[in-house]
Structure formats: structure tokens, C-alpha cells
Motif scaffolding. Sequence first.
Motif, short mmCIF file in Angstrom:
data_model
loop_
_atom_site.label_atom_id
_atom_site.label_comp_id
_atom_site.label_asym_id
_atom_site.label_seq_id
_atom_site.Cartn_x
_atom_site.Cartn_y
_atom_site.Cartn_z
N VAL B 76 0.85 -1.31 0.15
CA VAL B 76 -0.18 -0.22 0.16
C VAL B 76 1.07 0.92 -0.17
N ASP B 79 2.39 1.76 -3.67
CA ASP B 79 1.23 1.89 -4.78
C ASP B 79 1.22 3.19 -4.05
N THR B 80 0.90 3.75 -3.38
CA THR B 80 0.18 5.29 -2.95
C THR B 80 1.34 6.10 -3.01
N GLU B 83 2.00 6.39 -7.21
CA GLU B 83 1.06 7.53 -8.00
C GLU B 83 1.23 9.09 -7.37
N ASN B 107 -7.80 3.64 -0.38
CA ASN B 107 -8.08 3.24 -1.84
C ASN B 107 -7.20 2.01 -2.11
N HIS B 108 -6.52 1.99 -1.50
CA HIS B 108 -5.05 0.77 -1.75
C HIS B 108 -5.31 -0.47 -0.33
N ARG B 112 -7.24 -4.36 -1.30
CA ARG B 112 -6.83 -5.20 -1.23
C ARG B 112 -8.02 -5.76 0.03
#
Lengths: 214, 246
Positions: B76, B79-80, B83, B107-108, B112
Amino acid sequence: MTPEKIADLLAHRDGERLEPQRAAEIEADVERRSQLVVLRQLKHELNELPLVAPPPEAWAQIKARTAKQPSSFSRFTQRFPLAMAATVALATMLGIVIWDPANLQSQRPDGPAVPVADLSAVASGSQASRYAALVNRSQQLESALLYQPEATVTWSEDQQALLYRIADLDSELTAAPAGELPSLDARERLWEQRVRLLESLAQSRRVSAQSAVF
Amino acid sequence: MREPQTILVAVATIWRSGASIQGMASFSDIQLDAGIARGLKRGDEQAQTVAYRVLSPAVMGMAVRILQDHGLAQEVVQDTFVELIEHAHSLKEPSSVIGWVRRVAVNHCLMRLRSPWHQRRTTAEDDGYSEPVDPRAAGERNDDLWDLEHVLAELPADTRMVLWLHDVEGYTHQEIAALAGKTTSYSKSQLARGYQKLSSRYLESQSDQDGFERKNRTQESQSKDRAGTASAAGNANATEAGLPAR
């Protein structure tokens, strides 16, 4: 204490509007007032929990991911430059439209953004062009699935089974050590299966979303 | 053009790699200098590093508490921030960086929680195959005392998520309902269920603690009595033997 009573106490704790009678009951009841104190204490303790630093290597991994890297499609084009040139030329000549963005837009009011493509349309190209088209189509479907409004709808067992099958295919596609990839024929078959599974999944998600709406 | 003074201010924010930072669990406790936000928008690498150092512990903390899985929480975080780095140029309002990061991280986490893989894993956990994750080092735990972290880990994933978003991150029931694709009643009932478990465990631990303290006090007074008796007996013996009393 029942969850209903706790819900009342939480609403009272958080300053939500309660029926005057219920609020008065809480204020008048010594036991419930002490429970309210516990709920406030727990909220305070939750907010006092420490932050957690990620492991030191995490930042390096992020930087590696954000460094400019060619996509899998462009890696393919680098590996087979002549095949790609031939594909582009052929596609231009035949006017094959694999995916029309307008098609996607026109579906918006009724359903999800799943581009419709007919795999038979690419069957006429060379093997390299078919392969490229399959990879491309797979990426489009995956993006469409990720950004669909129905992404919040729960995944059914059938849909989960499809996801597992896709994951299995992915591991087949990536399991071979570098330089020992399966033959182009084998990969093409795997990508074809992947596209079909993704199409089934997209269709299934669309149906789920529609039934959730109605 | 970098703004070194603002970067230094942000770098001075507590950061100890691999350690937890006490007493601030929420994004609302964090401040990011406007200069860093502007640097992010320009793609400035130093600003990205500072933003990561300031914000990543909050992202990781939230993800670990919601997902109860360090590996997923790290995903997470990655990915965060990927982005953030890739899309920061499109941020309209520099002051919105923290809110943006929190929204993306939530959101991530939700993605999951919803994934079939995670659901299969949590089913296994419910069957007792897995231990809850504790973000602290082994030396920081005390199994005998009230342990919020541990009780939180025992809650069902959805309940944990609602509890954290509502009470730590300040989301409303309407916002949680919209995120989860459920009703506000669902969010309220999950919160109540979470607190039912937390408060019952908390009260149990308090009564255990009271019992423990009572037992200690009794033992102390008993040992004092015994010591007093022994001392009196010793003094009597000493007097009898013609020695000075202690």
C-alpha cells in the motif's frame, strides 16, 4: 452491552443528534455514563497509537518503480521491431480497429467501460500482430476492469474463480527463467486464454453491477 | 528551483527508520510545508523524498492496522507513493497533498481487503491458522496488560477498517458507506461491534489489573506481617540472649 446500546452511546459521544429521551436516559444512568467514559478513553488510545515507519528499502523500491521503464508492450516492440513495423503497416492497410474509444463512451450510460473487441478481427494478421493485439487487448480489459464504477460491488465466487485462473495464467507466462520464455505459439495461446477470461470477468462484473443497481 | 529552508523544516519532522513514532496515529496530525507540495508538483526528487519521509509512517500505520499484514501494508505504501510521484503534477491545490495521499492509501487498503486472495487469507485467520500482526518490536509488548494493538488485530477486517477510518481518520459514516459500497447503518453497526469487543476486553483487563493489584497488596501486607512477627521474635530472642535488639 448490546451493539444497539453501544451505537447510542457512540452517537452521543460523537455529538450526533439522538432522540431527547435516549440522550436523557444515558445522562441519567450511572452505568451507561461510565461506559461512555470507557468509549472516550478507547478513542483517545486509538488516536495515540504510534505511526509505523516502513522498512528502509521501501523508498528505493518506489524509486525503482517510478524510474522511466518501457512497458511490456514497448519491450515487445523492441524485441520484434520488424514484426511491429509490419503489423502497423498491415493494420493501417486493412484499417483494423481493435478498440474504438467511441465504443467505450457510447456504452457509458448503460454499463461499464468494457471495450468490445472481436478476436477474430485480429486472426487475419501475422502471428506477431496477433500476439501484439492480444497483449494490447488484455491491457485494455484490465484497465477497464480496474476503473469500472462497479469495482465496489462484491466479487462473487465465480468471479473469484476467474481471477484465480487469470493469476495461474500469469504465473505460467512469467514462471520461465529469463531467456527461456515459452514459444511464441505457447505464449499466444496463454494470452488468448487470458483475454477470454478477462472478457468473461468483465461481462460478469457488468451483470453484477446491473443487478446491484436494480 | 528547490526551497531548501522548507525542505529542512520538513526533514526535521521526526523520522527514525524502522522505529515507531509515539502518540500520533492520524494523517490530521501531520503538516507538510507548502514548499514541499510545490516541489512535488514540479517533480522535484528532494521534495518527493521529504514527502515520503513525512507521510509514509502514517500510510504504513494505517495500512498495518487495517490490513494486519506487513507485506500488504508495504505494498500500500509503495502503490500510494508511486501514484503520488506519477500524478503530483496534476494536483490543483498544493495544500491537498495530505488528503490526497490519505484517500489513495485508503483506496489501496480497501482494494486489498476486497481481493479474493485477502478474503481467503482472513478466512484462514478466522479458523485460527494465523497470528495477528503486531507492529511493535517484541520488547515493547506486555502480554499481561491491556493491549489495544492486539485486540484491534482480533477484530474482523471490515470492523477494523470502519473503526480506524471513523475514529482515527475522522471519516463520517456516510463517507465510509460510500467507500465500502454499503449503507450508513452498516458503518454504524460495524463501529458498535468493534467497540463492543474493545470495551469488553478493556473492562476485563481493568478487573484483571485490579485483581492483580489487590493480590499484590495482600501479599505485601502478609509479608510485612511476617517480617514484623519475625522481627519481634528475633528481638525477644536477642533480649533473652543478652544481645541488643535490632
